[in-house]
Each structure stands twice: as C-alpha cells, then as structure tokens.
Design a protein around this motif. Structure first.
Motif, mmCIF file in Angstrom:
data_model
loop_
_atom_site.group_PDB
_atom_site.id
_atom_site.type_symbol
_atom_site.label_atom_id
_atom_site.label_comp_id
_atom_site.label_asym_id
_atom_site.label_seq_id
_atom_site.Cartn_x
_atom_site.Cartn_y
_atom_site.Cartn_z
ATOM 1 N N GLU A 113 -29.383 45.170 -46.130
ATOM 2 C CA GLU A 113 -30.653 45.371 -46.832
ATOM 3 C C GLU A 113 -31.702 44.391 -46.323
ATOM 4 O O GLU A 113 -31.407 43.455 -45.616
ATOM 5 C CB GLU A 113 -30.423 45.208 -48.344
ATOM 6 C CG GLU A 113 -29.475 46.297 -48.871
ATOM 7 C CD GLU A 113 -29.393 46.388 -50.370
ATOM 8 O OE1 GLU A 113 -30.030 45.561 -51.052
ATOM 9 O OE2 GLU A 113 -28.678 47.291 -50.852
ATOM 10 N N TYR A 114 -32.944 44.619 -46.700
ATOM 11 C CA TYR A 114 -34.094 43.921 -46.137
ATOM 12 C C TYR A 114 -34.037 42.408 -46.339
ATOM 13 O O TYR A 114 -34.170 41.647 -45.387
ATOM 14 C CB TYR A 114 -35.356 44.477 -46.776
ATOM 15 C CG TYR A 114 -36.620 43.780 -46.355
ATOM 16 C CD1 TYR A 114 -37.285 42.921 -47.220
ATOM 17 C CD2 TYR A 114 -37.136 43.977 -45.077
ATOM 18 C CE1 TYR A 114 -38.440 42.269 -46.823
ATOM 19 C CE2 TYR A 114 -38.286 43.327 -44.674
ATOM 20 C CZ TYR A 114 -38.938 42.469 -45.551
ATOM 21 O OH TYR A 114 -40.064 41.817 -45.167
ATOM 22 N N TYR A 115 -33.857 41.936 -47.592
ATOM 23 C CA TYR A 115 -33.895 40.495 -47.852
ATOM 24 C C TYR A 115 -32.766 39.777 -47.118
ATOM 25 O O TYR A 115 -32.927 38.670 -46.625
ATOM 26 C CB TYR A 115 -33.775 40.201 -49.348
ATOM 27 C CG TYR A 115 -34.994 40.517 -50.172
ATOM 28 C CD1 TYR A 115 -34.879 41.085 -51.429
ATOM 29 C CD2 TYR A 115 -36.272 40.232 -49.697
ATOM 30 C CE1 TYR A 115 -35.996 41.356 -52.195
ATOM 31 C CE2 TYR A 115 -37.391 40.496 -50.456
ATOM 32 C CZ TYR A 115 -37.247 41.060 -51.704
ATOM 33 O OH TYR A 115 -38.348 41.339 -52.469
ATOM 34 N N GLU A 126 -33.607 39.460 -43.501
ATOM 35 C CA GLU A 126 -34.658 38.478 -43.315
ATOM 36 C C GLU A 126 -34.118 37.053 -43.278
ATOM 37 O O GLU A 126 -34.634 36.196 -42.588
ATOM 38 C CB GLU A 126 -35.574 38.599 -44.532
ATOM 39 C CG GLU A 126 -36.986 38.844 -44.205
ATOM 40 C CD GLU A 126 -37.872 38.272 -45.271
ATOM 41 O OE1 GLU A 126 -39.048 38.153 -45.003
ATOM 42 O OE2 GLU A 126 -37.381 37.935 -46.355
ATOM 43 N N LEU A 162 -31.820 53.154 -45.028
ATOM 44 C CA LEU A 162 -31.990 51.702 -44.974
ATOM 45 C C LEU A 162 -30.787 51.027 -44.325
ATOM 46 O O LEU A 162 -30.932 50.204 -43.421
ATOM 47 C CB LEU A 162 -32.202 51.158 -46.391
ATOM 48 C CG LEU A 162 -32.342 49.644 -46.528
ATOM 49 C CD1 LEU A 162 -33.672 49.170 -45.972
ATOM 50 C CD2 LEU A 162 -32.242 49.225 -47.994
#
Ligand SMILES: Nc1ncnc2c1ncn2[C@@H]1O[C@H](COP(=O)(O)OP(=O)(O)OP(=O)(O)O)[C@@H](O)[C@H]1O
Ligand SMILES: Nc1ncnc2c1ncn2[C@@H]1O[C@H](COP(=O)(O)OP(=O)(O)OP(=O)(O)O)[C@@H](O)[C@H]1O
Ligand SMILES: [Mg+2]
Ligand SMILES: [Mg+2]
Lengths: 248, 248
Positions: free
Chosen positions: A143-145, A148, A184
């Motif tokens: 996932e994105y977080y 990151e 995603l």
C-alpha cells in the motif's frame, strides 16, 4: 544467522512474519530462537506465552541470564525470548553503548537462526537489533504509506551499516497482506520489484483472515491452518530465506 | 477542542482517521487544523503536501512561528501543520518540560478542532500530544493484537491524566478495517462493546480499498470516493464526534 524483522511503518506484518518464519524454519529442522524486542509483546502473546518475568529486557540489561528468560515451545519446535516490562526499563536506561547488541548477538549461540521482532519505530530497541543483526527482512504491506516509508528505512539500514555494523545487509523485502484483486497491490508490487529487483522475495503473503485469527489461538498459521494459502506462502518464504542464507 | 488520535499498535488506521475526520468536520463548516506529529509524515503526504521546512517540529521547539509552518489546504477546507525532519530533532531534544505541549495547545486558537495524528508508540511525541489534548480518539482494528493493546493504552491515558493533564478524556473507540464477513471482527466488536459500552462509537469503518487508494491521490476518502461506504462511515463518525464534543 541473526535475522532482524523490521519496518518503522506500523501494522505491515512484522510480528506475523517473525512468528511464521520461526515456525516454518523449525519444521525444516533448523534450530531457531525467536526474540521479542517489541514492548507490545505481540510475538509473545501470539504464541500463547505470557510476558516474561524476567524477560528479554532484563537479559539485555545484564540483570538475568539467558536460561532464566528463555522458553522452550515444545510443540512448535523452537525457543522464545519473551517480551515483558523490562523492555521499557531497557528503553529508559539505554546507554547506547555496545553492551545490549553484544548480548543480543550472543543469544545466537547454539542456534541456526535467531529471529528478532521489532517495534514500529526506529527507536533504541530497533537500533539494538540492527546493531546486532546479520541481515534484515522487511515485511511490506502493498500500500501507499508503506511504500513511501521504504526509502527512509533503507537509509536507516545504510546508516547503521556505516556507523555500527558493517556486516548488516538487506536479506529481502516480503510483500504482505497482498490482495491481488486490487489494482493498488499490483501497482505497488510492480514499483517495488522495479526498484529492488532480486531483493524482493518471490513469495508473496496473501491477505488472509487465517493470519488474523491464528494469534488468538496462540499458534503460527503454519500450525493453525496448515493447508491454507497463507501457510503455503510462509513455507515458500522460509525456503527462500534458507536459499539466501545457506546457499551463499 | 484538541483531539488526539492515538494507539501504540501500528497500522490500525490512526492517520486515515485523523485525515478523514478533519476533512469531514471541514465539510460541516467547522474550522479545523490537522497537526502531523508522526515523523513518518503520512498525514502530510496523504494530503499531497511535502514535508514542512520549517515543520511542526521546529514550531514545537520554538524555532519557528506557526504562520511559517501552517499550510492552507484550500480545496479541502482545512489547514495542516506538516511533519518534517525537525520532528526527529524534537524527539532527540525533548526536555520533558511543558513547553512543547503548551505550544501545541496554542495552535488551537482560532479553530473549532485541532486534530493531532501520532506515531505508533508511546514515546515523547505521543506524550506531547496527550499532555496537550482535551480528548483522545482511539482507532481500533478489529483484530486480536489490537484488542490486546487496548488495556495498555487505557493505562497510559490514566497515567497522563493523573500526572500531567487532568482534563484528558477518552472521547471514544472507533472500530476500523471492519470486515463483517469474518467471525473475528464480530467477536472483537462484541468484546469491545461489552467492556467499553458507550465509549465505542456507533459508526464502524469498513475495510475498503478506497481508503488504501486515497492517499496516493493526496485526498481524504470523503473527497476521493464521496459516495463510498468508507466515506459514509467517516461522515457518520464525524457527526458522532460533533455530538460528543458540542452537545456536552
Ligand atoms: N497477510 C495477512 N492477512 C491478513 N491479516 C494479517 C496478515 N498479516 C498480518 N495480519 C494481521 O494484521 C495485523 C497486523 O499484523 P502484525 O501485528 O503482524 O503487524 P506488525 O507490523 O507487527 O504491527 P506493529 O507495527 O504494531 O508491530 C494483525 O492483526 C495480524 O494478525
Ligand atoms: N478501513 C480501511 N480499509 C482498508 N484500508 C485501510 C483502512 N484504513 C486504513 N487503511 C490503509 O491501511 C494502512 C494503515 O492505515 P494507517 O496508515 O492510517 O494506520 P496508522 O495507524 O496511522 O499506521 P501507523 O501505526 O504506521 O501510523 C494504510 O495503507 C491505509 O491506507
Ligand atoms: Mg509487531
Ligand atoms: Mg499513521
């Protein structure tokens, strides 16, 4: 071999990976010790154990011997250094010298693998583990977080390698909680494999309620639901770990 | 009203809750400031902002004024105090006196709600927020490890109330990532409602890929997928927050 399971991002499957890697390696006849360096004590309770008294914290502070703390999990085939209250005293008292990492590393004596679960941060407890470790396994939620945070984590590993522990290497990145139905997850996987190539394990752990259920029974999923996709994935992962560690 | 979103368990939806509560309250014409007190900076990047320079850390250290740090998120209708590198300097320099909590509390001037996102730990940054806060919102993933950590969290809140901040109260517990198809989620919900009764919000946030996708577009889900069940759930939650805060 001292394997540290680390990622400062919370809830990405660090504890689940540490517990199931330990259980799967034990089933493949490796001698394994699991050390729970997270004050939350999830690896300890997820294996049906109670907080240690004394615990891993008092061992690392030099106040107890390893034999007083270590638990033999007979039916799972591996040993555990449980978390407990003294991990918080270690946090408060952490002098930053090399004593705690040396004591942690000494636990590997007599085992093929020492696996260390860490809290979601890069605070003193995670740094003790990274200073003592041979290699790091990074569970990564697709996932994105989580993606990151990966760059910051790699920088932290570089810093520890330069300053404290020149042999520390990234053993690999394990994609967890992977739901192939979502765009995603596929996007994040493509991105991670592009940047990290071979350092991403082939094995991918699917999102599976079996993994969320297993801790309430005090069992790794490889024992709780041995035929499930989640169990297969963790066995495949353990085989890859063996290849990367023992074939080298 | 200073609302602290806290839970030392990682990955339970703290950032997602802080961001969507801020966005939903703004849509209901409340004046809202969101403060990102997590060095991971997920609330900041999840809203499409870059790390602050200066950031919330330099403000809390007294090295910058609030106006130099604050960002107005025009199209979302609320303001942000972004995370950045100086949060780590604050961590290293934290003297434990009341200066940082007082500066954090001062940010509430001119707003109806100051919402503070915190990291997954009970370290210095979370303690600054709890010392400054009026009330705590606890996002709780409906799973075993998260439930287990709740007792420790409530003890921490009691300790902060006794020692530093007598007005700190638990505003409520919000069930997140709820998958009603699983027995586990329903069991955890029943357990939490039995123990905490009214302190558990009626609103329950479902597991929804929309919530995992939204941060990569720099948007709260209430803007990214306004008709979705996740968006509905966060609006219902915001209405309950308003009832608990403003009707009292
Ligand atoms: N592949 C999976 N599918 C579904 N649930 C999972 C999976 N892996 C872990 N879980 C569940 O998700 C939650 C988070 O996992 P876990 O606690 O292992 O993460 P963590 O990184 O150790 O968290 P923390 O940052 O708090 O230490 C737990 O409730 C766990 O049971
Ligand atoms: N209800 C939900 N359904 C599905 N995914 C969600 C939901 N809420 C949050 N997520 C996703 O799950 C992950 C964890 O959520 P989030 O980062 O908000 O948790 P956190 O408690 O702030 O984590 P940390 O402990 O690292 O600060 C994120 O990738 C987020 O996008
Ligand atoms: Mg964990
Ligand atoms: Mg967060």
């Amino acid at each position: 071999m001292i394997l540290v399971v680390a990622n400062q991002k919370g809830g990405v499957g660090k504890t689940t990976t540490a517990v199931n890697l330990a259980a799967s390696l034990a089933e493949k006849d490796r001698r394994v010790l699991l050390a729970d360096l997270d004050p939350q004590g999830n690896a300890t309770s997820g294996l049906g154990a109670v907080p240690g008294d004394p615990d891993l914290g008092s061992y690392l502070l030099g106040e107890s011997g390893a034999d007083e703390v270590r638990l033999g999990l007979e039916d799972l085939g591996f040993d555990l250094m449980p978390a407990g209250e003294d991990l918080l005293s270690l946090l408060a008292a952490y002098p930053g010298d090399g004593a705690a990492p040396r004591r942690l590393a000494a636990l590997a004596q007599g085992y093929d693998y020492l696996i260390v679960d860490t809290p979601p941060s890069v605070g003193p407890l995670s740094l003790i583990a990274l200073a003592a470790g041979d290699a790091v396994v990074v569970p990564l939620q697709a996932e994105y977080y989580a993606l990151e945070g990966l760059a910051a984590l790699v920088r932290t590993l570089d810093r520890v390698r330069r300053r404290q522990n020149p042999r520390l290497r990234l053993l690999g990145i394990l994609l967890t909680m992977y739901d192939r139905r979502t765009v995603l997850a596929r996007q994040v996987e493509a991105e991670v494999r592009k940047h990290f190539g071979e350092r991403v394990f082939q094995a991918v752990v699917p999102r599976s309620v079996r993994l969320a259920e297993a801790p309430s029974f005090g069992l790794p999923v490889v024992h709780y639901a041995p035929g499930s996709p989640a169990s297969w994935a963790y066995h495949a992962f353990a085989r890859e770990v063996i290849q990367r560690v023992e074939a080298a």
